[in-house]
Design a protein around this motif. Structure first.
Motif, PDB file in Angstrom:
ATOM      1  N   ASP A 209       0.852  -1.182   0.000  1.00  0.00           N
ATOM      2  CA  ASP A 209       0.000   0.000   0.000  1.00  0.00           C
ATOM      3  C   ASP A 209       0.900   1.250   0.000  1.00  0.00           C
ATOM      4  O   ASP A 209       1.966   1.252   0.637  1.00  0.00           O
ATOM      5  CB  ASP A 209      -0.866  -0.037   1.265  1.00  0.00           C
ATOM      6  CG  ASP A 209      -1.962   0.994   1.252  1.00  0.00           C
ATOM      7  OD1 ASP A 209      -3.049   0.677   0.766  1.00  0.00           O
ATOM      8  OD2 ASP A 209      -1.712   2.118   1.723  1.00  0.00           O
ATOM      9  N   GLU A 210       0.473   2.287  -0.710  1.00  0.00           N
ATOM     10  CA  GLU A 210       1.340   3.475  -0.838  1.00  0.00           C
ATOM     11  C   GLU A 210       1.690   4.086   0.517  1.00  0.00           C
ATOM     12  O   GLU A 210       2.805   4.563   0.736  1.00  0.00           O
ATOM     13  CB  GLU A 210       0.669   4.516  -1.733  1.00  0.00           C
ATOM     14  CG  GLU A 210       0.654   4.052  -3.182  1.00  0.00           C
ATOM     15  CD  GLU A 210       0.010   5.054  -4.122  1.00  0.00           C
ATOM     16  OE1 GLU A 210      -0.166   6.226  -3.729  1.00  0.00           O
ATOM     17  OE2 GLU A 210      -0.305   4.652  -5.253  1.00  0.00           O
ATOM     18  N   ASP A 211       0.725   4.081   1.440  1.00  0.00           N
ATOM     19  CA  ASP A 211       1.000   4.656   2.769  1.00  0.00           C
ATOM     20  C   ASP A 211       2.074   3.850   3.513  1.00  0.00           C
ATOM     21  O   ASP A 211       2.844   4.397   4.300  1.00  0.00           O
ATOM     22  CB  ASP A 211      -0.276   4.699   3.620  1.00  0.00           C
ATOM     23  CG  ASP A 211      -1.263   5.732   3.089  1.00  0.00           C
ATOM     24  OD1 ASP A 211      -0.848   6.600   2.307  1.00  0.00           O
ATOM     25  OD2 ASP A 211      -2.450   5.644   3.462  1.00  0.00           O
ATOM     26  N   ALA A 214       5.473   4.803   2.085  1.00  0.00           N
ATOM     27  CA  ALA A 214       5.875   6.133   2.570  1.00  0.00           C
ATOM     28  C   ALA A 214       6.319   6.070   4.032  1.00  0.00           C
ATOM     29  O   ALA A 214       7.334   6.667   4.416  1.00  0.00           O
ATOM     30  CB  ALA A 214       4.716   7.119   2.409  1.00  0.00           C
ATOM     31  N   ALA A 215       5.576   5.300   4.842  1.00  0.00           N
ATOM     32  CA  ALA A 215       5.900   5.238   6.278  1.00  0.00           C
ATOM     33  C   ALA A 215       7.229   4.529   6.510  1.00  0.00           C
ATOM     34  O   ALA A 215       8.043   4.951   7.343  1.00  0.00           O
ATOM     35  CB  ALA A 215       4.777   4.527   7.037  1.00  0.00           C
ATOM     36  N   GLU A 360      -5.214  -0.140  -0.864  1.00  0.00           N
ATOM     37  CA  GLU A 360      -6.306   0.828  -0.985  1.00  0.00           C
ATOM     38  C   GLU A 360      -6.576   1.141  -2.457  1.00  0.00           C
ATOM     39  O   GLU A 360      -7.731   1.173  -2.903  1.00  0.00           O
ATOM     40  CB  GLU A 360      -5.949   2.111  -0.219  1.00  0.00           C
ATOM     41  CG  GLU A 360      -7.087   3.114  -0.260  1.00  0.00           C
ATOM     42  CD  GLU A 360      -6.835   4.369   0.554  1.00  0.00           C
ATOM     43  OE1 GLU A 360      -5.933   4.349   1.430  1.00  0.00           O
ATOM     44  OE2 GLU A 360      -7.528   5.374   0.308  1.00  0.00           O
ATOM     45  N   ARG A 375      -3.843   4.751  14.480  1.00  0.00           N
ATOM     46  CA  ARG A 375      -2.402   4.988  14.650  1.00  0.00           C
ATOM     47  C   ARG A 375      -1.900   4.206  15.868  1.00  0.00           C
ATOM     48  O   ARG A 375      -2.646   3.941  16.800  1.00  0.00           O
ATOM     49  CB  ARG A 375      -2.140   6.483  14.833  1.00  0.00           C
ATOM     50  CG  ARG A 375      -2.479   7.330  13.617  1.00  0.00           C
ATOM     51  CD  ARG A 375      -1.953   8.752  13.818  1.00  0.00           C
ATOM     52  NE  ARG A 375      -2.103   9.241  15.180  1.00  0.00           N
ATOM     53  CZ  ARG A 375      -3.193   9.842  15.655  1.00  0.00           C
ATOM     54  NH1 ARG A 375      -4.241  10.051  14.869  1.00  0.00           N
ATOM     55  NH2 ARG A 375      -3.251  10.245  16.909  1.00  0.00           N
ATOM     56  N   LYS A 393      -4.245   0.041   8.824  1.00  0.00           N
ATOM     57  CA  LYS A 393      -5.276   0.516   7.891  1.00  0.00           C
ATOM     58  C   LYS A 393      -6.137  -0.667   7.482  1.00  0.00           C
ATOM     59  O   LYS A 393      -5.630  -1.640   6.917  1.00  0.00           O
ATOM     60  CB  LYS A 393      -4.611   1.125   6.656  1.00  0.00           C
ATOM     61  CG  LYS A 393      -5.603   1.609   5.607  1.00  0.00           C
ATOM     62  CD  LYS A 393      -4.948   1.788   4.254  1.00  0.00           C
ATOM     63  CE  LYS A 393      -4.364   3.176   4.093  1.00  0.00           C
ATOM     64  NZ  LYS A 393      -3.984   3.444   2.665  1.00  0.00           N
TER      65      LYS A 393
END
Ligand code: FAD
Length: 469
Positions: A209-211, A214-215, A360, A375, A393
């Motif tokens: 997932d892109e998030d 990034a994380a 997503e 979170r 998520k």
């Protein structure tokens, strides 16, 4: 020697295939080039996870002061760690793979037999001199790391070279930001190497997932690692006085980066080079993986293939499931297929990341979705343990409430998504998951909160549940 079934390769796919074939009554021979257990036990997840555990222990040792425990700074003695890795691999081979059970079923095992190749469609010869014949053959030879056709590529190392190092290199260049590359980068970063991670694409972990990408990239940078996405095209590698230099270019501009060691993790290909597949009429696809149908039968009807050599999801659980299906079909006739599989994926980096189901972006392509994010700084257990970086998520279908995917970054991410894999396999909806009173305070408990948030979006007037966190 004539036998009913030959299994080539004693990794997870081959071990399970041989066990299943023998269980079903076939006279079975298992032949492998290297040690019993294959890449998984000797060169892949088991030893790498052992290094990752050492990295975790160092991280936890640094956290001791926060809890009032006073000790000195942790110091890594790399040769002692490698001795531990060897012991772990040996213990896994002995206890987890149940070699004795295989032998008790009558499986003949030829270990370190050399590379096996077809002499004719029913005969296999190994470079060690062994010659075997069988009615049916199951290919479980796994994969190997891919090279790049650039000058000086032979100067790069693979993850396997970690076992030959005598100390932690002061600097390391890791080329490739997929699962293996990030794992190597994360481990040696924790061990104190100055790590630079170079990824040709626009983000590391491109299938996550892109998030998540990034994380993980943000956390890596925060820990001192250099992460360069979209760096351009590699032109060459060359030797320097203290190590290796990678020359690359982007938009016509040339650049270079140096380190004591350069590890290339740029893909995984089938290990079929020595097999002489054409002699047996076994076809491979454009990427070099053995083509199989849903019964894991190759283009030669008496030859089956299982595990990484088929190039599908290249993971241990899939390899073992393949082994069972291929052996069953080889012994009993084509009666079973793999069917739909829920496949959780994750890696033991710092921070850990994991996924199951759709990302997503993929979920939005096909479904109207709800997204619930919790979170790690909002749940009790992560706060207790001082592990508040990360998120969970959960993705669900807005109409049916069905769970479509889950993505986690942070402590115990891999364990957390296993629970969601079971929920997806059981066809659970988010409101059902929200009502499971998981233990407090646990990492998995975050799922109940995320599920509740998702359920609230689907049914805004849903009666409020009492939650302990
Ligand atoms: C660094 C790394 C980390 C990984 N981490 C994970 C993880 O955390 N979780 C996970 O699920 N998966 C992980 N994997 C992937 C996992 O290791 C593979 O999916 C799994 O090992 C595949 O099993 P297999 O039985 O198909 O092949 P392998 O385990 O590769 O075994 C194949 C065996 O066949 C032998 N062989 C090959 N050709 C021949 C021949 N011609 N003759 C005789 N013998 C032959 C090989 O020597 C080898 O021993 C990781 C992989 C790597 C590289």
């Amino acid at each position: 020697m004539k036998t009913d079934i030959i299994v080539v390769g004693a990794g997870p796919a081959g071990v399970v295939a041989a066990r299943s074939a023998a269980d079903l009554g076939a006279r079975t021979t298992l032949i492998t080039r290297d040690e019993f257990g294959g890449m998984a036990a000797n060169d892949g997840p088991v030893p790498v996870r052992t290094l990752a555990h050492a990295a975790r222990l160092m991280r936890e040792a640094r956290q001791l002061g926060e809890y009032g425990i006073v000790v000195g700074q942790p110091v890594l003695e790399y040769p002692r760690l490698l001795a531990r890795v060897a012991k772990v691999a040996n213990d896994v081979r002995t206890h987890s793979l149940r070699r004795e059970y295989l032998e008790s079923l009558g499986v003949t095992i030829y270990e370190r037999a050399g590379t096996a190749h077809f002499v004719d469609p029913h005969t296999i010869e190994a470079t060690g001199g062994l010659r075997l014949q069988a009615d049916k053959i199951i290919l479980c030879g796994g994969g190997t790391s891919r090279g790049l056709p650039v000058p000086g590529f032979e100067l790069t190392a693979t993850h396997s070279d970690a076992w030959g190092l005598t100390s932690v290199p002061p600097s390391m260049l890791v080329v490739g930001g997929g699962a293996t590359g990030v794992q190597v980068a994360s481990i040696f970063n924790a061990f104190g190497s100055q790590v630079q991670l170079f990824q040709a694409g626009q983000r590391i972990l491109p299938t996550e997932d892109e998030d998540v990408s990034a994380a993980v990239a943000a956390a890596f940078r925060e820990s001192g690692m250099v992460v360069r996405e979209g760096f351009g095209r590699i032109e060459s590698f060359e030797k320097t006085r203290s190590g290796v230099r990678m020359n690359f270019s982007k938009d016509g501009k040339r650049d270079g980066v140096e380190a004591e060691i350069a590890v290339a993790a740029v893909g995984w290909i089938a290990d079929t080079e020595g097999l002489n597949l054409a002699t047996a009429g076994v076809e491979v696809n454009a990427r070099g993986f053995v083509c199989v149908d849903s019964y894991l039968r190759t283009s030669a009807r008496h030859i089956f293939a299982a595990g990484d050599i088929t190039g599908r999801l290249m993971l241990v659980p899939q390899a073992t499931q393949d082994g069972l299906v291929a052996a069953t079909n080889a012994v009993l006739g084509t009666i079973t297929t793999l069917g739909e599989q829920v496949s959780p994926i994750g890696s033991f980096t710092e921070p850990e990341y994991a996924q199951v189901g759709l990302t997503e972006v993929k979920a939005r392509e096909k479904h109207e979705v709800v997204i619930a994010v919790m979170r790690f700084d909002e749940t009790a257990r992560t706060i207790i343990d001082g592990r508040t970086n990360g998120f969970c998520k959960l993705i669900a279908n807005r109409k049916s409430g069905a769970i479509l995917g889950c993505h986690v970054v942070g402590e115990r991410a891999v364990e957390i998504v296993q629970v969601v894999a079971i929920a997806i396999a059981a066809g659970m909806q988010v409101d059902q998951l929200a009502r499971v009173p998981l233990s407090f305070p646990t990492y998995a408990g975050i799922l109940v909160r995320a599920a509740y948030r998702a359920a609230e979006q689907i049914h805004p007037n849903v009666s409020r549940q009492a939650h302990r966190e």
